[in-house]
Design a protein around this motif. Structure first.
Motif, PDB file in Angstrom:
ATOM      1  N   LYS A 118       0.954  -1.434   0.218  1.00  0.00           N
ATOM      2  CA  LYS A 118       0.207  -0.209  -0.085  1.00  0.00           C
ATOM      3  C   LYS A 118       0.615   0.813   0.148  1.00  0.00           C
ATOM      4  N   LEU A 119       0.348   1.818  -0.440  1.00  0.00           N
ATOM      5  CA  LEU A 119       0.958   3.189  -0.505  1.00  0.00           C
ATOM      6  C   LEU A 119       0.160   4.510   0.282  1.00  0.00           C
ATOM      7  N   GLY A 120       1.741   5.439   0.641  1.00  0.00           N
ATOM      8  CA  GLY A 120       1.503   6.094   1.923  1.00  0.00           C
ATOM      9  C   GLY A 120       2.224   7.413   1.208  1.00  0.00           C
ATOM     10  N   ILE A 121       1.799   8.684   1.735  1.00  0.00           N
ATOM     11  CA  ILE A 121       1.852   9.807   0.531  1.00  0.00           C
ATOM     12  C   ILE A 121       2.169  10.943   2.463  1.00  0.00           C
ATOM     13  N   TYR A 122       2.782  11.955   2.340  1.00  0.00           N
ATOM     14  CA  TYR A 122       2.832  13.322   3.797  1.00  0.00           C
ATOM     15  C   TYR A 122       2.583  14.511   3.031  1.00  0.00           C
ATOM     16  N   GLU A 123       1.494  14.412   3.122  1.00  0.00           N
ATOM     17  CA  GLU A 123       1.378  16.372   3.545  1.00  0.00           C
ATOM     18  C   GLU A 123       1.631  17.418   5.338  1.00  0.00           C
ATOM     19  N   ASP A 124       0.608  18.336   5.008  1.00  0.00           N
ATOM     20  CA  ASP A 124       1.260  19.956   6.155  1.00  0.00           C
ATOM     21  C   ASP A 124      -0.163  20.665   6.454  1.00  0.00           C
ATOM     22  N   TYR A 125      -0.535  20.305   7.680  1.00  0.00           N
ATOM     23  CA  TYR A 125      -2.059  21.468   7.591  1.00  0.00           C
ATOM     24  C   TYR A 125      -1.651  22.351   7.421  1.00  0.00           C
ATOM     25  N   GLY A 126      -0.445  23.256   7.249  1.00  0.00           N
ATOM     26  CA  GLY A 126       0.139  24.160   7.514  1.00  0.00           C
ATOM     27  C   GLY A 126       0.367  24.697   5.871  1.00  0.00           C
ATOM     28  N   THR A 127       0.641  26.434   5.986  1.00  0.00           N
ATOM     29  CA  THR A 127       0.682  27.297   4.702  1.00  0.00           C
ATOM     30  C   THR A 127       1.203  26.213   3.808  1.00  0.00           C
ATOM     31  N   ASN A 128       2.684  25.668   4.740  1.00  0.00           N
ATOM     32  CA  ASN A 128       3.821  25.134   3.543  1.00  0.00           C
ATOM     33  C   ASN A 128       4.438  23.900   4.376  1.00  0.00           C
ATOM     34  N   THR A 129       4.601  22.549   4.430  1.00  0.00           N
ATOM     35  CA  THR A 129       5.131  21.583   4.734  1.00  0.00           C
ATOM     36  C   THR A 129       6.439  22.291   5.488  1.00  0.00           C
ATOM     37  N   CYS A 130       6.910  21.228   6.311  1.00  0.00           N
ATOM     38  CA  CYS A 130       8.910  21.588   7.330  1.00  0.00           C
ATOM     39  C   CYS A 130       9.596  21.729   5.914  1.00  0.00           C
ATOM     40  N   ALA A 131       9.711  21.480   4.292  1.00  0.00           N
ATOM     41  CA  ALA A 131      10.832  21.518   3.792  1.00  0.00           C
ATOM     42  C   ALA A 131      10.101  23.111   2.780  1.00  0.00           C
ATOM     43  N   GLY A 132       9.386  22.655   3.065  1.00  0.00           N
ATOM     44  CA  GLY A 132       8.967  24.672   2.651  1.00  0.00           C
ATOM     45  C   GLY A 132       8.095  24.235   0.634  1.00  0.00           C
ATOM     46  N   TYR A 133       7.070  23.147   0.738  1.00  0.00           N
ATOM     47  CA  TYR A 133       6.226  22.695  -0.702  1.00  0.00           C
ATOM     48  C   TYR A 133       4.902  23.018   0.324  1.00  0.00           C
ATOM     49  N   PRO A 134       3.946  23.122  -1.197  1.00  0.00           N
ATOM     50  CA  PRO A 134       2.584  23.623  -1.193  1.00  0.00           C
ATOM     51  C   PRO A 134       2.023  23.015   0.458  1.00  0.00           C
ATOM     52  N   GLY A 135       1.444  23.313   1.249  1.00  0.00           N
ATOM     53  CA  GLY A 135       0.808  22.634   2.412  1.00  0.00           C
ATOM     54  C   GLY A 135      -0.215  22.315   2.087  1.00  0.00           C
ATOM     55  N   SER A 136      -1.294  21.911   3.109  1.00  0.00           N
ATOM     56  CA  SER A 136      -2.687  21.854   2.052  1.00  0.00           C
ATOM     57  C   SER A 136      -3.783  23.130   2.996  1.00  0.00           C
ATOM     58  N   LEU A 137      -3.112  23.800   3.750  1.00  0.00           N
ATOM     59  CA  LEU A 137      -4.403  24.904   4.793  1.00  0.00           C
ATOM     60  C   LEU A 137      -4.998  25.591   3.592  1.00  0.00           C
ATOM     61  N   ASP A 138      -6.504  25.446   3.758  1.00  0.00           N
ATOM     62  CA  ASP A 138      -7.203  26.149   2.596  1.00  0.00           C
ATOM     63  C   ASP A 138      -7.714  25.075   1.888  1.00  0.00           C
ATOM     64  N   HIS A 139      -6.964  23.879   1.607  1.00  0.00           N
ATOM     65  CA  HIS A 139      -6.932  22.974   0.587  1.00  0.00           C
ATOM     66  C   HIS A 139      -7.337  21.241   0.992  1.00  0.00           C
ATOM     67  N   LEU A 140      -8.028  21.966   2.056  1.00  0.00           N
ATOM     68  CA  LEU A 140      -8.274  20.371   2.964  1.00  0.00           C
ATOM     69  C   LEU A 140      -8.826  19.178   1.673  1.00  0.00           C
ATOM     70  N   GLU A 141      -9.708  19.635   1.691  1.00  0.00           N
ATOM     71  CA  GLU A 141     -10.846  18.580   0.472  1.00  0.00           C
ATOM     72  C   GLU A 141     -10.330  18.567  -0.765  1.00  0.00           C
ATOM     73  N   ILE A 142     -10.040  19.042  -1.248  1.00  0.00           N
ATOM     74  CA  ILE A 142      -8.817  19.102  -2.466  1.00  0.00           C
ATOM     75  C   ILE A 142      -7.987  17.905  -2.874  1.00  0.00           C
ATOM     76  N   ASP A 143      -7.172  18.492  -1.441  1.00  0.00           N
ATOM     77  CA  ASP A 143      -5.791  18.042  -1.831  1.00  0.00           C
ATOM     78  C   ASP A 143      -6.116  16.613  -1.033  1.00  0.00           C
ATOM     79  N   ALA A 144      -8.115  16.071  -0.068  1.00  0.00           N
ATOM     80  CA  ALA A 144      -7.790  14.466   0.665  1.00  0.00           C
ATOM     81  C   ALA A 144      -8.958  13.662  -0.634  1.00  0.00           C
TER      82      ALA A 144
END
Ligand SMILES: *[C@@H]1O[C@H](CO)[C@@H](O)[C@H](O)[C@H]1NC(C)=O
Ligand SMILES: *[C@@H]1O[C@H](CO)[C@@H](O)[C@H](O)[C@H]1NC(C)=O
Ligand SMILES: *[C@@H]1O[C@H](CO)[C@@H](O)[C@H](O)[C@H]1NC(C)=O
Length: 411
Positions: A118-144
């Protein structure tokens, strides 16, 4: 003749009624997660074998399927930070880095699924991930929805760059709800308790998440490992009370097979993680791992304890001469009596195997007149039948561990 029953004494049926109900992680999740060993290497020209790319996850999936890990129960191949492109696409959807993931995540999921993994992935609840990539804030539904369309089975959701920490609990409930609405069963691994510290609402963790990180990231050293273990020991009653099938505390990845832990310390990590009912997430180069470390990761008795269906998290029962005596109640059960996992983890640094002598009755405050089959999980001694009043001994190497699997017999 054995007279065993698998009924759980009613005392232990404390399952919260509002726990996340996605049918997943009924035992602690097992898999491989890239962060500890591979971090955020993005230069595939200079580091073609180590960079975060579809090739790395394909190769690890191959090793998991072919070298016995999948068969032993390690089923999730999980990407951590740094898989993303630095921008969302023109429709606002996340996309993988096009150079390092030229086939895309959907194709990677197909590859992994074809291996039975099975495949797992990483995202972040903030504006950006810890390494600076786009975060999920304001995009929760589209990212899910994107993750579900790609065929993702597990989401690790971080908490860097969050605008309002106190909104994290509510935000994670929302994300859990969007994941649920996709209709795809997706393990939800949270980190907000680590960011919220003492303010963390663990009722929300149980309601929203299948597992959650409680404390800082693990680093590749014994010191880092013991700082995490000490935090768990300081909070052991609270943490044990919120763990159970479908919802687990996560002290972070297994370091076993990397640079920082000795062979004895690796057995100590496996001992503590199995007794804590922790997720078992390897983070090691499976192409080059040495056989003695692979044997620890694949030890059938350690995995049997880890994956016990009762899902009761263990604790340090007492400390004798700077050796922690860990205990977890496991099945099979007879009446009020449990089978047991007992771990002796030495914090001693004097250079010889330190000897303890005891009866199980005195060591564990047992009142069980019957017998157990005692298996020395990492040892090579024969299984023996012991009673709780028999005098036993154990010898524990410096910063090492001995793990016993005690299976209840009838009386
Ligand atoms: C969504 O939640 C409902 C109610 O808790 C549950 O029965 C269902 O299995 C969940 N579905 C998924 C895909 O998680
Ligand atoms: C934690 O969350 C639960 C459920 O959402 C809520 O009922 C409770 O009041 C919260 N506890 C605290 C201390 O905020
Ligand atoms: C662990 O071993 C016990 C005793 O041999 C057995 O009853 C049980 O089914 C095993 N559990 C798992 C998860 O393998």
């Amino acid at each position: 003749m054995l007279l065993l029953t698998f009924l759980i004494p009613s005392l232990f049926v404390l399952l919260p009624t509002d726990a996340l109900d996605n049918g997943l992680a009924l035992t602690p999740p097992m898999g491989w997660l890239h962060w500890q060993r591979f971090r955020c290497v993005t230069d595939c020209v200079q580091f073609p074998d180590d960079c975060i790319s579809e090739k790395l996850f394909q190769v690890m999936a191959d090793r998991m399927a072919e070298d016995g890990y999948l068969e032993a129960g390690y089923e999730y191949v999980i990407m951590d930070d740094c898989w993303l492109s630095s921008e969302r696409d023109s429709d606002g959807r996340l996309q993988a880095d096009p150079d390092r993931f030229p086939s895309g995540i959907k194709a990677l999921a197909d590859y992994v699924h074809d291996k039975g993994l099975k495949l797992g992935i990483y995202e972040d609840y903030g504006t950006n991930t810890c390494a600076g990539y786009p975060g999920s804030l304001d995009h929760l539904e589209i990212d899910a929805n994107t993750f579900a369309e790609w065929g993702i089975d597990y989401l690790k959701f971080d908490g860097c760059n969050v605008v309002a920490d106190e909104a994290m609990e509510q935000g994670h409930l929302e994300m859990a709800s969007y994941l649920n609405q996709t209709g795809r069963p997706i393990v939800f691994s949270c980190e907000f308790p680590l960011y919220r510290g003492d303010a963390a609402n663990y009722s929300v963790a149980i309601e929203a998440c299948n597992l959650w990180r409680n404390y800082h990231d693990i680093e590749d050293s014994w010191d880092s490992l013991t700082s995490i273990v000490n935090y768990f020991k300081d909070n052991q009653e609270k943490f044990a009370s919120v763990a159970g099938p479908g919802h687990w505390n996560d002290p972070d990845m297994l370091l076993i097979g990397n640079y920082g832990l000795s062979y004895e310390q690796s057995k100590a990590q496996m001992t503590i993680w199995t007794i804590l009912a922790s997720p078992l997430l390897m983070s090691v180069d499976l192409r080059t791992i040495k056989p003695e470390f692979r044997d620890i990761l694949l030890n059938p008795h350690a995995l049997n304890i880890s994956q016990d269906p009762l899902g009761l998290q263990g604790h340090v029962h007492k400390t004798i001469d700077n050796i922690d005596v860990w205990m977890r109640r496991i099945s099979p059960v007879a009446g009020e009596q449990f089978s047991l996992a007992v771990g002796f983890v030495s914090n001693r640094k004097d250079g010889y195997p330190y000897r303890l002598e005891f009866t199980l009755e005195s060591l564990l405050d047992l009142e069980y007149p019957g017998a157990y089959v005692l298996m020395d999980v990492f040892g090579d001694t024969e299984d023996i039948l012991v009673r709780s009043i028999d005098t036993l001994e154990v010898r524990v190497k410096p910063t090492g561990a001995v793990l016993w699997h005690l299976v209840l017999q009838s009386f």
